[in-house]
Design a protein around this motif. Structure first.
Motif, PDB file in Angstrom:
ATOM      1  N   LYS A 165      44.632  37.779  25.370  1.00  0.00           N
ATOM      2  CA  LYS A 165      45.490  36.778  26.854  1.00  0.00           C
ATOM      3  C   LYS A 165      44.300  35.558  27.064  1.00  0.00           C
ATOM      4  O   LYS A 165      45.849  35.431  27.654  1.00  0.00           O
TER       5      LYS A 165
ATOM      6  N   LYS B 136      41.338  57.629  40.527  1.00  0.00           N
ATOM      7  CA  LYS B 136      41.760  56.101  39.968  1.00  0.00           C
ATOM      8  C   LYS B 136      40.802  55.202  40.047  1.00  0.00           C
ATOM      9  O   LYS B 136      41.624  54.508  38.464  1.00  0.00           O
ATOM     10  N   LEU B 137      40.064  55.102  40.504  1.00  0.00           N
ATOM     11  CA  LEU B 137      39.454  53.929  41.568  1.00  0.00           C
ATOM     12  C   LEU B 137      38.501  53.370  40.116  1.00  0.00           C
ATOM     13  O   LEU B 137      38.443  52.086  39.561  1.00  0.00           O
TER      14      LEU B 137
ATOM     15  N   LYS C  77      38.170  49.880  31.669  1.00  0.00           N
ATOM     16  CA  LYS C  77      37.915  49.404  32.626  1.00  0.00           C
ATOM     17  C   LYS C  77      36.500  48.178  32.659  1.00  0.00           C
ATOM     18  O   LYS C  77      36.618  47.462  33.515  1.00  0.00           O
TER      19      LYS C  77
ATOM     20  N   ALA D 100      35.235  40.390  31.775  1.00  0.00           N
ATOM     21  CA  ALA D 100      36.935  39.680  32.383  1.00  0.00           C
ATOM     22  C   ALA D 100      36.254  39.454  33.823  1.00  0.00           C
ATOM     23  O   ALA D 100      37.110  37.863  34.190  1.00  0.00           O
ATOM     24  N   VAL D 101      35.627  39.859  34.326  1.00  0.00           N
ATOM     25  CA  VAL D 101      35.335  39.393  35.755  1.00  0.00           C
ATOM     26  C   VAL D 101      34.732  38.137  36.271  1.00  0.00           C
ATOM     27  O   VAL D 101      36.083  37.132  36.927  1.00  0.00           O
TER      28      VAL D 101
ATOM     29  N   ARG E 188      37.024  34.469  37.185  1.00  0.00           N
ATOM     30  CA  ARG E 188      36.103  34.199  39.363  1.00  0.00           C
ATOM     31  C   ARG E 188      35.856  33.099  39.036  1.00  0.00           C
ATOM     32  O   ARG E 188      36.196  32.146  40.357  1.00  0.00           O
TER      33      ARG E 188
ATOM     34  N   CYS F 204      46.744  39.849  31.075  1.00  0.00           N
ATOM     35  CA  CYS F 204      46.002  41.121  31.964  1.00  0.00           C
ATOM     36  C   CYS F 204      45.422  41.682  31.206  1.00  0.00           C
ATOM     37  O   CYS F 204      46.474  42.635  29.453  1.00  0.00           O
TER      38      CYS F 204
ATOM     39  N   ARG G  14      43.885  45.123  31.396  1.00  0.00           N
ATOM     40  CA  ARG G  14      43.830  46.727  31.453  1.00  0.00           C
ATOM     41  C   ARG G  14      46.080  46.916  31.237  1.00  0.00           C
ATOM     42  O   ARG G  14      45.473  47.897  31.688  1.00  0.00           O
ATOM     43  N   GLN G  15      46.607  45.728  31.153  1.00  0.00           N
ATOM     44  CA  GLN G  15      47.651  46.252  31.200  1.00  0.00           C
ATOM     45  C   GLN G  15      48.308  46.447  33.303  1.00  0.00           C
ATOM     46  O   GLN G  15      49.119  48.280  33.141  1.00  0.00           O
TER      47      GLN G  15
ATOM     48  N   ARG H 182      47.817  49.512  40.610  1.00  0.00           N
ATOM     49  CA  ARG H 182      46.284  48.899  41.498  1.00  0.00           C
ATOM     50  C   ARG H 182      45.265  50.128  40.494  1.00  0.00           C
ATOM     51  O   ARG H 182      44.003  49.584  40.680  1.00  0.00           O
ATOM     52  N   GLU H 183      45.340  50.998  40.379  1.00  0.00           N
ATOM     53  CA  GLU H 183      44.897  51.858  39.416  1.00  0.00           C
ATOM     54  C   GLU H 183      43.987  50.817  38.466  1.00  0.00           C
ATOM     55  O   GLU H 183      42.433  51.615  37.546  1.00  0.00           O
ATOM     56  N   LYS H 184      44.329  50.287  37.155  1.00  0.00           N
ATOM     57  CA  LYS H 184      44.147  49.512  37.132  1.00  0.00           C
ATOM     58  C   LYS H 184      43.669  48.461  36.576  1.00  0.00           C
ATOM     59  O   LYS H 184      43.016  48.146  36.020  1.00  0.00           O
ATOM     60  N   CYS H 185      43.862  47.983  37.797  1.00  0.00           N
ATOM     61  CA  CYS H 185      43.511  46.687  38.070  1.00  0.00           C
ATOM     62  C   CYS H 185      42.408  46.867  38.623  1.00  0.00           C
ATOM     63  O   CYS H 185      41.136  47.311  39.043  1.00  0.00           O
ATOM     64  N   MET H 186      41.262  45.280  37.576  1.00  0.00           N
ATOM     65  CA  MET H 186      40.059  45.795  38.050  1.00  0.00           C
ATOM     66  C   MET H 186      39.467  44.013  38.774  1.00  0.00           C
ATOM     67  O   MET H 186      38.555  43.654  38.454  1.00  0.00           O
ATOM     68  N   GLY H 187      40.398  43.668  39.636  1.00  0.00           N
ATOM     69  CA  GLY H 187      40.212  42.301  39.711  1.00  0.00           C
ATOM     70  C   GLY H 187      39.581  40.843  39.111  1.00  0.00           C
ATOM     71  O   GLY H 187      38.580  40.355  40.318  1.00  0.00           O
ATOM     72  N   CYS H 188      39.793  41.102  37.535  1.00  0.00           N
ATOM     73  CA  CYS H 188      39.206  40.147  37.255  1.00  0.00           C
ATOM     74  C   CYS H 188      40.522  38.496  36.787  1.00  0.00           C
ATOM     75  O   CYS H 188      39.359  37.020  36.702  1.00  0.00           O
TER      76      CYS H 188
ATOM     77  N   LEU I 183      44.232  37.926  44.903  1.00  0.00           N
ATOM     78  CA  LEU I 183      43.053  39.378  44.999  1.00  0.00           C
ATOM     79  C   LEU I 183      43.082  39.665  46.813  1.00  0.00           C
ATOM     80  O   LEU I 183      42.492  39.045  47.288  1.00  0.00           O
TER      81      LEU I 183
ATOM     82  N   GLY J  44      39.981  44.271  46.700  1.00  0.00           N
ATOM     83  CA  GLY J  44      39.141  43.841  44.517  1.00  0.00           C
ATOM     84  C   GLY J  44      40.158  44.264  44.072  1.00  0.00           C
ATOM     85  O   GLY J  44      39.446  44.182  42.541  1.00  0.00           O
ATOM     86  N   LYS J  45      41.582  44.309  44.574  1.00  0.00           N
ATOM     87  CA  LYS J  45      41.703  44.098  43.666  1.00  0.00           C
ATOM     88  C   LYS J  45      43.535  43.375  43.767  1.00  0.00           C
ATOM     89  O   LYS J  45      43.278  42.598  44.369  1.00  0.00           O
TER      90      LYS J  45
END
Lengths: 249, 184
Positions: free
Chosen positions: A29, A137-138, A217, A223-224, A228, B81, B83-84, B99-105, B119, B123-124
């Motif tokens: 990626k 889902k989060l 996740k 990754a975060v 950032r 991405c 996390r796709q 949004r459920e898959k996103c981790m805000g990286c 962002l 946080g998404k």
């Protein structure tokens, strides 16, 4: 197959899957990002102050989670703090093998970090149960369960080991485990057999956790902070947009 | 001069935006319409107008550019991405965030040349969803409100026609000599 052979094989397999996952979901990626023209120029960190601010806010204090939920933030901090401390102490225990006086002190830290992680995971569970409609889902509940199994089986298997090897200097420093050992000592269970099974569960869950990390996740651990730090401040977006706009002048 | 931010090299149907910088007056009505239409889904601005001024009057050059997600054919954010969480919709070619898959990286923001994904306060990552609640045949909120028709949305083939027409009209207005298709 004895436990040690099983351990070696399963950890080796987990590491191979981990490396493959990191390559697929992160390295590939990032290389795709760097291929885009001028990305390297955009990536240049222009000011170190926002960089340190990002590291403090995002990597250490994780304040973005506080905005979402203060309880979740405390739980997350405890899991993160416990996890990092645990690995540092494990490393120190490895390099101070011959310094017997240090080991009980380090064991206190190891024991405490495991306990802190367990409390953090407990908070994550409770939070998930209360807010499961919103969070279902989060939160990656599979990772939380896996980590919970790793921690709890690790603590329990350690307690059993201490019960079998009471002469070792390590129990002196073990707070949670030592107490568990003292209580367990009143019962005459086949502790050796129980320890073997708990240890196998611990290793299997830990290997599963390592292998699952890049596909879950939990990859956010790498990754975060990376993402950032690069896109450190709001000016980053404006700079990108200004660059496009200037090209039209 | 016409500026089009459309790219589609893929087989799937592709919708996108066409933006004409000559028409844009920088009123920011598109920003407001986007926020009003998308309501609470939007915690940060999905569409932004950048105004650039260079030089001093009378030798002043200025441009206003209204930018949002361009729903690129070969979207860099989708590739970036881990996390796709970003994907292209098969029916429309629109890039959407799960949004459920996103981790805000924010790797998608790093990858995007337009700085489109942002962002959000939850946080998404958030970005233009091409007014997903509107049927595809009708105008998007930003397009509908634009008083100068600087923004046009639609299938890439339709936008291509507008681009060609605009270029032809521009050449006619400018009455330049010897610049048509390199004939002279």
């Amino acid at each position: 197959m004895n436990t040690i052979t099983y351990l070696r094989i399963i950890i080796a397999v987990a590491i191979v899957i981990f490396v493959a996952g990191i390559y697929k979901n992160l390295i590939k990626k990032i290389s795709s990002i760097l291929k885009i023209q001028n990305s390297l120029q955009d990536t240049k960190i222009r000011d170190t102050a926002p960089l340190f601010q990002t590291i403090l806010r995002e990597a250490i204090f994780q304040l973005r989670i506080k905005d979402r939920s203060p309880i979740l933030w405390i739980g997350h901090l405890m899991i993160f703090g416990g996890f990092v401390t645990f690995f540092i102490i494990e490393f120190l225990l490895g390099i101070t093998k011959n310094f017997y006086c240090l080991r009980p002190i380090l064991k206190v830290g190891l024991d405490l970090s495991g306990g802190i992680m367990l409390v953090g995971l407990g908070i994550a569970f409770v939070h998930w149960i209360i807010y499961r409609r919103e969070e279902i889902k989060l939160i990656d509940i599979k990772s939380v369960i896996l980590l919970f199994v790793v921690v709890i089986s690790g603590l329990m298997s350690s307690s059993c080991r201490l019960l079998l090897d009471f002469e070792n200097s390590l129990p002196v420093g073990a707070l949670v485990e030592y107490s568990a050992t003292k209580i367990s000592g009143f019962f005459s269970f086949p502790w050796e057999e129980i320890h073997k099974w708990l240890y196998t569960v611990h290793i299997t869950a830990a290997a599963g956790f390592i292998a699952y990390l890049p596909f879950s996740k939990l990859i956010h651990v790498v990754a975060v902070p990376l993402g950032r730090v690069v896109t450190q401040d709001k000016g980053y977006v404006n700079r990108k947009r200004a660059k496009i706009s200037e090209s039209l002048l | 001069m016409v500026f089009s931010l459309i790219s589609a090299e893929v087989e799937m149907p592709q919708h996108g935006f066409y933006f004409d910088k000559q028409r844009c007056v920088g009123c920011r009505a598109c920003e407001v319409a986007c926020q009003v239409w998308n309501g609470s889904n939007q915690t940060v601005k999905w569409r932004g107008v950048t105004s650039i001024l260079r030089g001093k009057y009378p030798a002043l050059a200025s441009v206003n550019v209204s930018l949002a997600c361009m729903h690129c054919g070969d979207a860099a954010c989708v590739k970036a991405c881990p996390r796709q969480a970003l994907a292209k919709e098969e029916e429309s070619g629109i890039v959407v965030v799960t949004r459920e898959k996103c981790m805000g990286c924010m790797l998608c923001l790093w990858a995007c040349p337009f700085g489109a994904p942002q962002l959000g306060t939850k946080g998404k990552m958030e970005k233009c969803n091409f007014c997903e609640e509107r049927p595809l045949g009708i105008k998007r909120a930003c397009e509908e409100i634009c008083p100068t028709q600087a923004i046009v949305s639609g299938p890439i083939e339709e936008l291509g026609k507008i681009v060609k027409k605009s270029i032809a009209e521009g050449l006619l207005d400018l009455e330049r000599e010897g610049i048509i298709l390199g004939h002279e």
